[in-house]
Design a protein around this motif. Structure first.
Motif, PDB file in Angstrom:
ATOM      1  N   VAL A  12      56.142  32.913  45.816  1.00 14.22           N
ATOM      2  CA  VAL A  12      55.368  33.734  46.741  1.00 14.22           C
ATOM      3  C   VAL A  12      53.949  33.896  46.206  1.00 14.22           C
ATOM      4  CG1 VAL A  12      55.126  35.999  47.844  1.00 14.22           C
ATOM      5  CG2 VAL A  12      57.405  34.997  47.549  1.00 14.22           C
ATOM      6  N   LEU A  13      52.964  33.671  47.078  1.00 19.34           N
ATOM      7  CA  LEU A  13      51.577  33.982  46.771  1.00 19.34           C
ATOM      8  C   LEU A  13      51.096  35.048  47.740  1.00 19.34           C
ATOM      9  CD1 LEU A  13      49.979  30.495  46.016  1.00 19.34           C
ATOM     10  CD2 LEU A  13      50.400  32.345  44.392  1.00 19.34           C
ATOM     11  N   ALA A  14      50.111  35.825  47.300  1.00 19.14           N
ATOM     12  CA  ALA A  14      49.610  36.928  48.122  1.00 19.14           C
ATOM     13  C   ALA A  14      48.093  36.981  48.056  1.00 19.14           C
ATOM     14  CB  ALA A  14      50.204  38.252  47.637  1.00 19.14           C
ATOM     15  N   LEU A  15      47.488  37.342  49.171  1.00 23.58           N
ATOM     16  CA  LEU A  15      46.044  37.519  49.297  1.00 23.58           C
ATOM     17  C   LEU A  15      45.810  38.890  49.913  1.00 23.58           C
ATOM     18  CD1 LEU A  15      43.105  36.322  49.315  1.00 23.58           C
ATOM     19  CD2 LEU A  15      43.606  35.551  51.648  1.00 23.58           C
ATOM     20  N   ALA A  16      44.975  39.708  49.270  1.00 18.96           N
ATOM     21  CA  ALA A  16      44.746  41.069  49.764  1.00 18.96           C
ATOM     22  C   ALA A  16      43.259  41.357  49.838  1.00 18.96           C
ATOM     23  CB  ALA A  16      45.438  42.099  48.871  1.00 18.96           C
ATOM     24  N   ALA A  17      42.903  42.233  50.772  1.00 18.91           N
ATOM     25  CA  ALA A  17      41.513  42.644  50.956  1.00 18.91           C
ATOM     26  C   ALA A  17      41.478  44.109  51.363  1.00 18.91           C
ATOM     27  CB  ALA A  17      40.829  41.783  52.006  1.00 18.91           C
ATOM     28  N   ARG A  18      40.321  44.735  51.134  1.00 17.43           N
ATOM     29  CA  ARG A  18      40.135  46.145  51.474  1.00 17.43           C
ATOM     30  C   ARG A  18      39.097  46.263  52.578  1.00 17.43           C
ATOM     31  NH1 ARG A  18      39.898  49.194  46.356  1.00 17.43           N
ATOM     32  NH2 ARG A  18      42.164  48.898  46.566  1.00 17.43           N
ATOM     33  N   THR A  19      39.413  47.037  53.592  1.00 23.87           N
ATOM     34  CA  THR A  19      38.500  47.247  54.712  1.00 23.87           C
ATOM     35  C   THR A  19      37.455  48.289  54.339  1.00 23.87           C
ATOM     36  OG1 THR A  19      39.801  49.009  55.714  1.00 23.87           O
ATOM     37  CG2 THR A  19      40.396  46.739  56.286  1.00 23.87           C
ATOM     38  N   ALA A  20      36.447  48.428  55.194  1.00 24.90           N
ATOM     39  CA  ALA A  20      35.400  49.420  54.956  1.00 24.90           C
ATOM     40  C   ALA A  20      35.957  50.833  54.923  1.00 24.90           C
ATOM     41  CB  ALA A  20      34.317  49.298  56.026  1.00 24.90           C
ATOM     42  N   SER A  21      37.065  51.055  55.634  1.00 24.55           N
ATOM     43  CA  SER A  21      37.675  52.398  55.662  1.00 24.55           C
ATOM     44  C   SER A  21      38.637  52.625  54.504  1.00 24.55           C
ATOM     45  CB  SER A  21      38.406  52.604  56.991  1.00 24.55           C
ATOM     46  OG  SER A  21      39.431  51.633  57.147  1.00 24.55           O
ATOM     47  N   GLY A  22      38.781  51.634  53.624  1.00 18.57           N
ATOM     48  CA  GLY A  22      39.611  51.809  52.447  1.00 18.57           C
ATOM     49  C   GLY A  22      41.037  51.341  52.580  1.00 18.57           C
ATOM     50  N   GLU A  23      41.418  50.796  53.720  1.00 18.57           N
ATOM     51  CA  GLU A  23      42.769  50.290  53.889  1.00 18.57           C
ATOM     52  C   GLU A  23      42.896  48.904  53.259  1.00 18.57           C
ATOM     53  OE1 GLU A  23      44.141  52.445  58.025  1.00 18.57           O
ATOM     54  OE2 GLU A  23      43.286  50.434  58.103  1.00 18.57           O
TER      55      GLU A  23
END
Length: 626
Positions: A565-576
Motif C-alpha cells: 500500500v502507498l499513500a499520498l496526503a495533502a492539507r487544504t487551506a482550511s486545515g483538513e
C-alpha cells in the motif's frame, strides 16, 4: 471473493502462478523458466536470475518451455526444461536449462544454447538482478575477470554508465553475518544501474555493451553459461515474520506544494477531446502538454487544432516540440513561433528537444550529430521570448542522466519514465515505483532546485529509444516496449498512478503528467473496450483525484508495508487532510487508517481510495474504485 482479471488488468489472460522452490533456508519462485525473489530465511537476496534472449530492437523473446521437470525434496530442489526462440527468417535458437538448489545455501542455474541456424540477437544470456531496497549504497566486493578484487559500494545516486565491468563475481551482505556471492561463468559480465529505466534493481548482464550489437550466434556452436549463488555465514536467523495486517498509515510533516497535473494531447486526440469537454471538465487537469513533431508531419493544422482546444478549456499550455536540427536553428524555431502566432495558439511554455535525442546512445556507441544544446535553447529563447522555456529529454531519465543538458538558461527540466522497458509482468511494473525516489533524488543532485517536471509517464511506451519502433500489441498482452498496454484500461493503472504520485511527491515537482485524455495512454475508453467508448476508465478517478490535490500542501505519508500500500496526503487551506491510498497487489489488503480519522479499511485488489481527515470516506473508499 474472486475478482475478474479483465477488471483488474484489462485482459482475461492471467499470468502463470509461480512455483515456490525451497531448500532449507533458501527459496525462490520459478516463473516462465526463470527465478524470481530468491530469498534466504525470508530476506530477498536476488530479485531475479533470468536467461534472456533479445531481438535486434531489444524486444524479449518469450520461449515456450518443454520437457519441464520439477523435483523437490527435504534438502533440495531441481528443475530441468528445454526451450526455443524463433527469430526472423526461420532462424531458431534451442537451449536446455538446469537449476539446482541446496539446503546449504548453494544454487546453480546452468544453460546450454545451440543455434539451429545463424541467430541474430542483441543479448543472449543471464541477467542477475540485485534489489535496491536495503542495498543501495551498501558495501560489496567485485571480483573481475583478471582475478583482481575491488571492495566498493553499490551506487546511491543513479549511475549513468556501468558502475562495474569485466565481472566474474559479486558479493554482498544479506544481513549481519550472512553474505551472498553470485559467480558468473561462460562470458564477460558487467553491471548497469537499472534504476535509470525505473526498474527496481541493479542488473548484472552478459556481453559488454561496448561490443557490437546486434551480433550473430553461429549455427551449431554451443553457448554455455552458469550462475552460482552461495549464501554463507552464521548470522542470526531472523524471526519468521508474516505480513502484519492491517497496513498502517502514518502521517508526518508538511512539505512542498503538490504539482499541477497535466494530460498529454496529440493532434489526433483533439477532435475527441472537443467532443468530450464535459468529461474533460470533470477530470480537471491544470495543464495540457501539446505534442508537436514536425519530423512526423505535424504543422499548422495541428497548431490550429490545439488553438481550438486551448480556447475551450482553461488549462495552461506547454508545447512539447521536437526540433529537427537539420539546418538553421533560428530559422526553424522562429518559423515555428510564427506558425504558432498565426494559429492563434496561446502558450504558457514551450519545451524543446532535438529529434536525435529521442534515440538512446548506449555505452560504447558514437553520439549522433546534434547542434550544441546551448544553441538549441538560445534559438528557442529568441523565438519564444515571453514564455517559459523547458528542456531535458522527451524520452526517459536514462537519456537525461547520460546527456546532461545545460540547464542554466532553462526555466524547467523535464523527462519521462516507462516501466515496461525490460519486463512487463505485473510484479515488475509495480516494483518500478520503488525506483522513482532514486530518480528524483538523482535529478535534484544534478540540477538542484531547478523547476522539475515529469511526464508523460505511462505504462505503455510512447516511443522506443532503444530500437526501431515500439512493439504493436493487437492481442492486448503484457509485452515489454509495447505501444499499448491492457492494464491502462483496468484497475491496475489506477493503483499504479496513485502509487507513482505518492513516490515522487517529496521531489517538489511543478508538473506531473501520467496520462493522455484519449487514446492508448488516455483516461477514457476507446473503441472495442468493455466500457462504452468515451466513458471513464478506472484511471480516470486516479488522475481526477490528483488534479484535486494540485497546489495543496503535501503531507509526508508512510505505510508500514510500501510493497502493498502507498499513500499520498495533502492539507487544504482550511486545515483538513485528504489522502489517497493504493493497493499495489492482486490481493485484498486491510488498512489501518485511524490516523486519518477512519478505522480499518478493506481494499480489494488494485483498489484506490480517498479518505478525508474527518473520517468520512469518499465514494468507493472501501471498493476497487474511488
Amino acid at each position: 471473493m474472486t475478482v475478474d482479471p479483465f477488471l483488474l488488468c484489462g485482459t482475461k489472460a492471467t499470468e502463470a502462478a509461480p512455483v515456490r522452490l525451497s531448500a532449507g533456508a533458501l527459496s525462490a519462485d520459478f516463473v516462465g523458466g526463470n527465478l524470481r525473489t530468491v530469498c534466504h530465511d525470508g530476506t530477498e537476496v536476488l530479485r531475479a536470475i533470468a536467461y534472456i534472449v533479445r531481438d535486434r530492437d531489444w524486444g524479449t523473446y518469450e520461449p515456450a518451455l518443454t520437457d519441464l521437470r520439477i523435483e523437490q525434496g527435504d534438502d533440495g530442489f531441481s528443475v530441468r526444461y528445454s526451450a526455443s526462440c524463433e527469430g526472423p527468417g526461420g532462424s531458431r535458437l534451442d537451449f536446455r536449462a538446469a537449476i539446482e538448489g541446496h539446503a546449504d545455501g548453494h544454487l546453480v542455474f546452468d544453460v546450454s544454447a545451440l543455434p539451429e541456424s545463424d541467430f541474430e540477437t542483441n543479448r543472449c544470456g543471464f541477467c542477475i538482478l540485485h534489489p535496491i531496497s536495503g542495498l543501495a549504497d551498501s558495501p560489496i566486493r567485485v571480483e573481475h575477470t583478471d582475478g583482481s578484487v575491488e571492495d566498493t559500494r553499490l551506487p546511491l545516486l543513479i549511475d549513468p554508465w556501468q558502475p562495474f565491468k569485466d565481472m566474474r563475481a559479486i558479493t554482498h551482505q544479506v544481513r549481519p553475518g550472512i553474505s551472498a556471492e553470485c559467480r558468473m561463468e561462460g562470458d564477460v559480465f558487467e553491471m548497469e544501474d537499472q534504476r535509470n529505466w525505473s526498474d527496481a534493481s541493479y542488473k548484472t548482464y552478459v556481453r559488454p555493451l561496448a561490443l557490437p550489437w546486434p551480433y550473430v550466434l553461429p549455427a551449431g556452436q554451443t553457448v554455455r553459461q552458469t550462475v552460482n549463488l552461495r549464501v554463507t555465514g552464521a548470522g542470526k536467523i531472523p524471526a519468521i515474520s508474516k505480513r502484519v495486517d492491517p497496513v498502517r498509515i502514518e502521517l508526518g510533516e508538511a512539505g512542498s506544494k503538490l504539482p499541477d497535473i497535466g494530460v498529454v494531447i496529440y493532434p489526433e486526440d483533439v477532435e475527441t477531446a472537443l467532443q468530450q469537454l464535459p468529461m474533460l471538465s470533470m477530470l480537471g487537469p491544470q495543464q495540457f502538454l501539446l505534442h508537436f513533431d514536425p519530423t512526423r508531419g505535424h504543422g499548422r493544422d495541428a497548431l490550429q487544432a490545439y488553438t481550438m482546444l486551448a480556447a475551450s478549456f482553461p488549462a495552461s499550455t506547454t508545447l512539447e516540440c521536437i526540433v529537427a536540427c537539420t539546418g538553421d536553428l533560428d530559422k526553424e524555431l522562429s518559423g515555428l513561433a510564427e506558425m504558432t502566432r498565426q494559429a492563434g495558439l496561446r502558450l504558457d511554455a514551450v519545451a524543446v528537444s532535438p529529434s536525435v535525442d529521442r534515440q538512446s546512445t548506449p555505452p560504447g556507441s558514437a553520439w549522433p550529430d546534434c547542434p550544441p544544446l546551448e544553441d538549441v535553447y538560445a534559438a528557442a529563447r529568441h523565438a519564444f521570448p515571453d514564455i517559459r522555456l523547458g528542456g531535458g529529454m522527451f524520452s526517459y531519465f536514462t537519456e537525461l542522466n547520460r546527456k546532461r543538458v545545460p540547464a542554466g538558461k532553462l526555466d524547467f527540466i523535464t523527462h519521462c519514465t516507462c516501466p515496461i522497458v525490460h519486463a512487463a509482468d505485473d510484479l515488475s511494473v509495480m516494483q518500478s515505483l520503488e525506483a522513482l525516489p532514486f530518480i528524483t533524488r538523482s535529478t535534484r543532485a544534478i540540477y538542484g532546485a531547478k523547476p522539475y517536471r515529469i511526464g508523460p509517464s505511462t505504462i505503455a511506451m510512447r516511443q522506443n529509444p532503444y530500437g526501431g519502433a515500439t512493439k504493436d500489441n493487437p492481442k492486448d498482452q503484457r509485452i515489454a516496449m509495447a505501444n499499448r498496454d491492457p492494464r491502462q484500461t483496468g484497475l491496475f493503472a489506477a493503483a499504479w498512478t496513485i502509487g507513482y504520485a505518492a513516490r515522487v511527491a517529496p521531489a517538489g515537482l511543478e508538473m506531473l503528467t501520467l496520462s493522455g485524455f484519449t487514446g492508448p495512454f488516455g483516461v477514457l475508453a476507446g473503441p472495442g473496450e468493455s466500457a462504452a467508448e468515451g466513458q471513464p476508465r478506472p484511471i480516470f478517478q486516479a488522475v481526477k483525484g490528483l488534479c484535486e490535490l494540485a497546489g495543496l500542501t503535501q503531507i509526508s505519508t508512510k505505510t508500514s508495508d510500501e510493497t502493498r500500500v502507498l499513500a499520498l496526503a495533502a492539507r487544504t487551506a482550511s486545515g483538513e487532510t485528504i489522502a489517497w491510498l493504493a493497493n499495489l497487489t492482486p490481493e485484498t489488503v486491510s488498512v489501518d487508517a485511524s490516523e486519518l480519522g477512519r478505522g480499518d479499511l478493506v481494499m480489494q485488489p488494485y483498489a484506490i481510495a480517498r479518505i478525508d481527515q474527518a473520517g468520512k470516506a469518499g465514494s468507493g473508499s472501501a471498493s476497487p474504485l474511488a
